[in-house]
Design a protein around this motif. Structure first.
Motif, PDB file in Angstrom:
ATOM      1  N   GLY A 133      -2.996 -33.037  21.635  1.00  0.00           N
ATOM      2  CA  GLY A 133      -3.630 -33.153  22.958  1.00  0.00           C
ATOM      3  C   GLY A 133      -3.507 -31.913  23.830  1.00  0.00           C
ATOM      4  O   GLY A 133      -3.798 -31.967  25.035  1.00  0.00           O
ATOM      5  N   THR A 140      -9.882 -39.609  20.103  1.00  0.00           N
ATOM      6  CA  THR A 140      -8.655 -38.817  19.968  1.00  0.00           C
ATOM      7  C   THR A 140      -8.935 -37.500  19.222  1.00  0.00           C
ATOM      8  O   THR A 140      -8.011 -36.770  18.888  1.00  0.00           O
ATOM      9  CB  THR A 140      -7.578 -39.618  19.197  1.00  0.00           C
ATOM     10  N   ARG A 163      -9.726 -29.267  23.488  1.00  0.00           N
ATOM     11  CA  ARG A 163      -8.402 -29.889  23.362  1.00  0.00           C
ATOM     12  C   ARG A 163      -8.130 -30.124  21.890  1.00  0.00           C
ATOM     13  O   ARG A 163      -9.048 -30.304  21.077  1.00  0.00           O
ATOM     14  CB  ARG A 163      -8.311 -31.205  24.148  1.00  0.00           C
ATOM     15  N   ARG A 202      -2.746 -41.195  26.091  1.00  0.00           N
ATOM     16  CA  ARG A 202      -3.180 -40.005  26.832  1.00  0.00           C
ATOM     17  C   ARG A 202      -4.292 -40.410  27.773  1.00  0.00           C
ATOM     18  O   ARG A 202      -5.231 -41.113  27.375  1.00  0.00           O
ATOM     19  CB  ARG A 202      -3.681 -38.942  25.845  1.00  0.00           C
ATOM     20  N   TYR A 245      -5.209 -35.726  18.807  1.00  0.00           N
ATOM     21  CA  TYR A 245      -3.924 -36.425  18.910  1.00  0.00           C
ATOM     22  C   TYR A 245      -4.038 -37.759  18.179  1.00  0.00           C
ATOM     23  O   TYR A 245      -5.142 -38.192  17.816  1.00  0.00           O
ATOM     24  CB  TYR A 245      -3.483 -36.571  20.376  1.00  0.00           C
TER      25      TYR A 245
END
Ligand code: OGA
Ligand code: ZN
Ligand code: ZN
Length: 431
Positions: A271, A240, A393, A404, A396
């Motif tokens: 994200g 993440t 990115r 995701r 998250y």
């Protein structure tokens, strides 16, 4: 079968109508991809006024009806004889062996018929004929060669920064309508990024996209790969965490040219995707700090990727951060901080200057002037030039469930450009 054909035809018609209606919304207003060559290399019928073979010169001089002139070296003409002995038309390939080519050859006789064809008799009595249009396209002048280069390779790039108007086309349109597919690939080549919208939010859409262009590029991560938070992740993308600007797979000798990321599920917070035009940033660096540019275009950086996925792998490679052509223009960025190896095969005194140069490039990539941020929605597929556009990115929140999920895939530029040329031929009805 017929039902399927009817559905495809019907689909094409519907989409042609919707495309017209949505022309503005498609965010691709002008029609530059329709532009066909008009001068040297195409489409105006080329008439020959006069042809001559000057004594003591190894070339043929052609005077065109428009007053211009072209010169063709005899060795090239003999090499490119289009007769069935010298050329295999079913393969569009030369049969003539290089061993049998005399580099000093001169024409014995040259004649012109109908202003449309020239005939050459060679010293061994072999005869060749050349159509005017065929010759005109292959004129050796700088202008004609530049035109042909442009036509074959579409080398023009349009640089962008944070002001990017992200080009968008509905996924369905490019799947069923050739003009839309052609527009997609032209824009991908020119801008480096196109967002396809409205795909189904499930796995499998990229395999369909692969069939549309030809085929996807298989790598150690599979034909397609699932970007989501995974236990014991074999890649930093499968966490993440934030991903800083990178190109994918610089460890490979031939990194994938084009990347597709299909959003299947998107997290509520974080994200977001970030992209930056690496060629634009590289150009900025070249002017801002030529020495840093020189370091990044000449230092071979070690990359490593070891693990198990499609099968087990232990890949090692060397790439320069910025690959350049003979003019010193960036042609490929190879930068992935995660897979940059701990092994660094350069002399110790060169290490700190290298880091300083890379820091300056990285700062340019991350400047608010250059980077563009957006958030993928389920059904979006971002398609981009992995040799030019760096992507990243934002992090998250991790959770017990997958919040995701992107499916990713690669294609080679050779495959994409091949499809582009075939689509253009069909759309513009050209030879
Ligand atoms: C990747 C990657 C971006 C994302 O998988 O290489 O960059 O948004 N993913 O997860
Ligand atoms: Zn021949
Ligand atoms: Zn990536």
């Amino acid at each position: 079968m017929w039902r399927l054909a009817a559905r495809v035809l019907l689909g094409t018609k519907v989409h042609l109508v919707t495309r017209r209606l949505l022309a503005g919304a498609a965010n691709l207003q002008c029609c530059w991809w329709r532009t066909a060559r008009r001068t040297h290399t195409g489409y105006m019928s080329a008439g020959i006024r006069k042809v001559e073979a000057p004594d003591a010169e190894h070339l043929i001089r052609v005077q065109w009806e428009d007053g211009s002139e072209s010169c063709y070296p005899c060795v090239w003409l003999r090499d490119n004889c289009q007769c069935p002995h010298c050329f295999l038309h079913s393969a569009k390939a030369r049969k003539l062996l290089f061993e049998d080519l005399d580099v000093d050859i001169v024409a014995k006789e040259v004649t012109l018929t109908d202003r449309k064809k020239i005939f050459i008799t060679w010293p061994d009595e072999h005869t060749s004929e050349y159509e005017a249009e065929w010759l005109k396209k292959r004129c050796f002048s700088e202008a004609a060669r530049a035109e042909m280069r442009e036509d074959l390779f579409l080398p023009e790039h349009q640089y962008w920064g944070s002001d990017l108007q992200l080009p968008k086309i509905p996924f369905e349109e490019i799947m069923y309508d050739d003009e839309s597919a052609y527009k997609w690939l032209c824009t991908l080549k020119k801008m480096g990024v196109v967002l396809l919208t409205g795909a189904a939010a499930r796995q499998g859409e990229l395999v369909k996209l692969g069939h549309r262009i030809g085929f996807l590029r298989l790598t150690f991560y599979g034909l397609t790969w699932q970007v989501q938070d995974k236990a014991d992740a074999n890649n930093v993308a499968y966490t993440t965490g934030k991903l800083c600007f990178h190109t994918d797979y610089p460890v490979l000798q031939h990194p994938p040219g084009v990347q597709f990321l299909h959003c299947i599920k998107q997290t509520a917070t974080g994200g977001e995707s970030e992209i930056v035009d690496g060629f634009h940033a590289a150009n900025k660096l070249k002017h801002q700090n030529p020495q840093a540019y020189q370091i990044l275009t000449s230092t071979a950086v070690d990359y490593t990727d070891i693990g198990v996925d499609y099968c087990d792998f232990a890949v090692q490679g060397k790439q320069r951060i910025i690959d350049v052509d003979y003019r010193g223009q960036a042609v490929r960025i190879n930068f992935n901080n995660a897979t940059r190896d701990t092994v660094f095969d350069i002399p110790a005194e060169e290490v700190r200057p290298f880091y300083a140069a890379l820091k300056e490039f990285n700062d340019l990539l991350n400047s608010t002037e250059h980077k563009f941020t957006f958030k993928l929605k389920p059904g979006d597929i971002v398609t981009f030039d992995n040799w030019r556009v760096l992507h990243g990115r934002k992090s998250y929140q991790s959770g017990s469930e997958v919040t995701r999920h992107l499916e990713g895939a690669y294609a080679d530029w050779d495959v994409v450009m091949s499809r582009l040329r075939l689509l253009r031929k069909r759309v513009l009805n050209r030879d």
